[in-house]
Design a protein around this motif. Structure first.
Motif, short mmCIF file in Angstrom:
data_model
loop_
_atom_site.label_atom_id
_atom_site.label_comp_id
_atom_site.label_asym_id
_atom_site.label_seq_id
_atom_site.Cartn_x
_atom_site.Cartn_y
_atom_site.Cartn_z
N HIS A 104 0.84 -1.21 0.00
CA HIS A 104 0.00 0.00 0.00
C HIS A 104 0.87 1.25 0.00
O HIS A 104 2.00 1.23 0.50
CB HIS A 104 -0.99 0.00 1.18
CG HIS A 104 -0.39 0.13 2.55
ND1 HIS A 104 -0.14 1.36 3.14
CD2 HIS A 104 0.01 -0.79 3.46
CE1 HIS A 104 0.37 1.16 4.34
NE2 HIS A 104 0.48 -0.13 4.57
N ASP A 137 6.20 1.91 6.71
CA ASP A 137 4.83 1.38 6.54
C ASP A 137 4.13 2.07 5.39
O ASP A 137 3.43 3.03 5.58
CB ASP A 137 4.07 1.58 7.86
CG ASP A 137 2.66 1.03 7.81
OD1 ASP A 137 2.35 0.29 6.87
OD2 ASP A 137 1.88 1.35 8.72
N MET A 138 4.28 1.53 4.17
CA MET A 138 5.21 0.51 3.80
C MET A 138 5.77 0.77 2.41
O MET A 138 5.81 -0.10 1.56
CB MET A 138 4.52 -0.87 3.84
CG MET A 138 3.31 -0.97 2.89
SD MET A 138 2.67 -2.68 2.64
CE MET A 138 3.92 -3.45 1.62
N GLU A 171 -5.39 1.09 2.88
CA GLU A 171 -5.00 0.01 3.79
C GLU A 171 -5.13 0.46 5.24
O GLU A 171 -5.44 -0.33 6.12
CB GLU A 171 -3.57 -0.44 3.50
CG GLU A 171 -3.17 -1.74 4.20
CD GLU A 171 -2.66 -1.55 5.62
OE1 GLU A 171 -2.61 -2.54 6.36
OE2 GLU A 171 -2.32 -0.41 6.01
N GLU A 172 -4.90 1.74 5.48
CA GLU A 172 -4.86 2.26 6.85
C GLU A 172 -6.24 2.56 7.43
O GLU A 172 -6.35 2.97 8.57
CB GLU A 172 -4.00 3.53 6.91
CG GLU A 172 -2.55 3.33 6.49
CD GLU A 172 -1.70 2.62 7.55
OE1 GLU A 172 -2.25 2.21 8.58
OE2 GLU A 172 -0.50 2.46 7.31
N GLU A 195 4.89 -5.91 4.27
CA GLU A 195 4.72 -4.95 5.37
C GLU A 195 5.94 -5.07 6.29
O GLU A 195 6.58 -6.12 6.34
CB GLU A 195 3.45 -5.28 6.17
CG GLU A 195 2.14 -4.93 5.48
CD GLU A 195 1.67 -3.52 5.75
OE1 GLU A 195 2.44 -2.70 6.31
OE2 GLU A 195 0.50 -3.22 5.40
#
Ligand SMILES: [Zn+2]
Length: 426
Positions: A104, A137-138, A171-172, A195
């Motif tokens: 991501h 990240d990431m 993603e977060e 990750e």
């Protein structure tokens, strides 16, 4: 594993490409791709993948298209700029197994900039470390997947099976980016997500639910505070009730077996709060956001029901909230956890690839945060492996990633692709 001489060629090719890998990683970290602002990062990844000769599919995520999927998480933000990128390598006659490499590019906010000692989006390299939001990240991980593929090419090979490189967003907060790749039809025999796992293999990860609670009070002048109702202070017993539920989930007898050695696997965090309008008025409103962890195998709907009940019960024993119950909204993660099933072929292979590069066995970890591995893992029964470099201060200040670690993990990934998909001579 490819034979020893080929493995050595591939590892040398990773080293030879590492300067270029760092350069693209820095360019990506310099794109401030917080939520809604990911377009330049995705343009960069699409451009890089095209330059490397891959067929690139890039599309806008349409919430209506993915909303019916059980992995969908609700959103209350615009998806106008929400782009997903998939770059594919398709051999003429695929002979090997297929693979998805997923990373991501979205990052969490930097927080107060004055608490950083490095520019948050500067991608500064100092010794063995690269600094910046998303460095660990990431973004270096996402780029490493592309360069693991490039190392094979540099060594004179191409994967013998189909490989999809996915650069996703969301993603977060929801995972809807990874979900959109699944709904669009991208599938494979395994998924690898670099990750920052500190050079360990992720055996299991928790799920996450986000909850928003809105409390309405009665605004009066502070001179007559007793006749009003303070919406901010009314939240305090609700937080205590949520933390009592958290304590119960973390009791030894309630723990998921994979997390039995973790003293506190499930975290309930009151993570954002807003309320009130004026210092001399009793606040009429307060909204707070909560992040809740859940064990793999638990349906997020069960957790939603428990949270709803907890808020309702705590409100009933509060003089004002009993007749003015808070409103609950769900936006963001409604996401189950994921555990890699036992006996999938990629796990011992990753062990061997890691050991070849590191000269030491690959450790295991169970993560108290989640990744996008659940999508292909749960909804497509595809073993999804999360394995990546050493990073520090992820989601904090002065986030950084260890570059020798990135290089070693890239080499292990390249060996994994070579064995999983097989190799064709160029
Ligand atoms: Zn991440």
């Amino acid at each position: 594993m490819p034979e020893q001489s080929v493995a050595a060629e591939i590892m040398r090719a990773v080293d030879a490409g590492f300067d270029a890998q760092l350069q693209l990683s820095q360019e990506l970290v310099r794109c401030p791709s917080t939520r809604g602002q990911e377009a330049s990062a995705q343009d960069l990844m699409a451009h890089a993948a095209r330059d490397f000769g891959y067929a690139v599919d890039m599309w806008h995520i349409d919430p209506d298209e993915i909303a019916k999927h059980p992995g969908f998480s609700p959103v209350d933000v615009s998806y106008e700029n929400a782009l997903t990128v998939v770059a594919s390598w398709r051999p003429k006659n695929p002979k090997g197994r297929s693979l998805i490499l997923n990373g991501h590019v979205d990052v969490v906010p930097i927080g107060p900039e004055k608490m950083w000692t490095r520019a948050p989006f500067g991608a500064e390299i100092d010794g063995d470390w690269m600094y910046g939001r998303g460095a660990g990240d990431m973004k270096t991980g996402t780029v490493s997947a592309l360069f693991a593929m490039e190392a094979l090419k540099r060594a004179g090979y191409r994967p013998g099976g189909i490989v999809h490189f996915e650069s996703v967003i969301e993603e977060e907060c929801t995972g809807n980016g990874a979900l959109s790749t699944l709904v669009r039809g991208y599938k494979a025999d395994a998924v690898l997500i670099p990750e920052p796992t500190g050079e360990t293999f992720t055996q299991a990860q928790v799920g996450v639910v986000w909850m928003r609670v809105k409390v309405a009070g009665i605004p009066v002048h502070v001179a007559h505070a007793g006749s009003g109702q303070n919406a901010i202070e009314a939240c305090i017993p609700l937080w205590s009730a949520l933390h009592a539920l958290e304590d119960e989930w973390n009791l030894p007898e309630n723990k998921h077996p994979a997390f039995k050695d973790n003293p506190h696997p499930l975290n309930v965090v009151i993570s954002q709060i807003e309320g009130g309008d004026w210092t001399s008025s009793v606040p009429a409103w307060c909204t707070f956001e909560v992040r809740v962890g859940l064990y793999p195998g638990v349906d997020p709907a069960t957790i939603q029901a428990q949270l709803t009940e907890t808020i309702a019960k705590a409100s009933k024993s509060h003089t004002f909230l009993a007749n003015n119950p808070p409103e609950i909204e769900w936006q963001g993660f409604l996401s189950p956890g994921y555990e890699v099933p036992e006996g999938t072929p990629g796990e011992p292979l990753l062990d061997r690839c890691h050991e070849t590069v590191f000269g030491a066995p690959l450790g295991r970890r169970c993560s108290t945060a989640l990744t996008d591995s659940r999508f292909h893992g749960l909804y497509n029964q595809t073993p999804s492996y999360v394995y990546g470099a050493i990073a520090e201060n992820v989601h904090g200040f002065d986030e950084r990633v260890n570059l020798p670690s990135v290089r070693r993990v890239t080499a292990a990934m390249a060996l994994f692709i070579a064995d999983w998909c097989g190799l064709e001579k160029i």
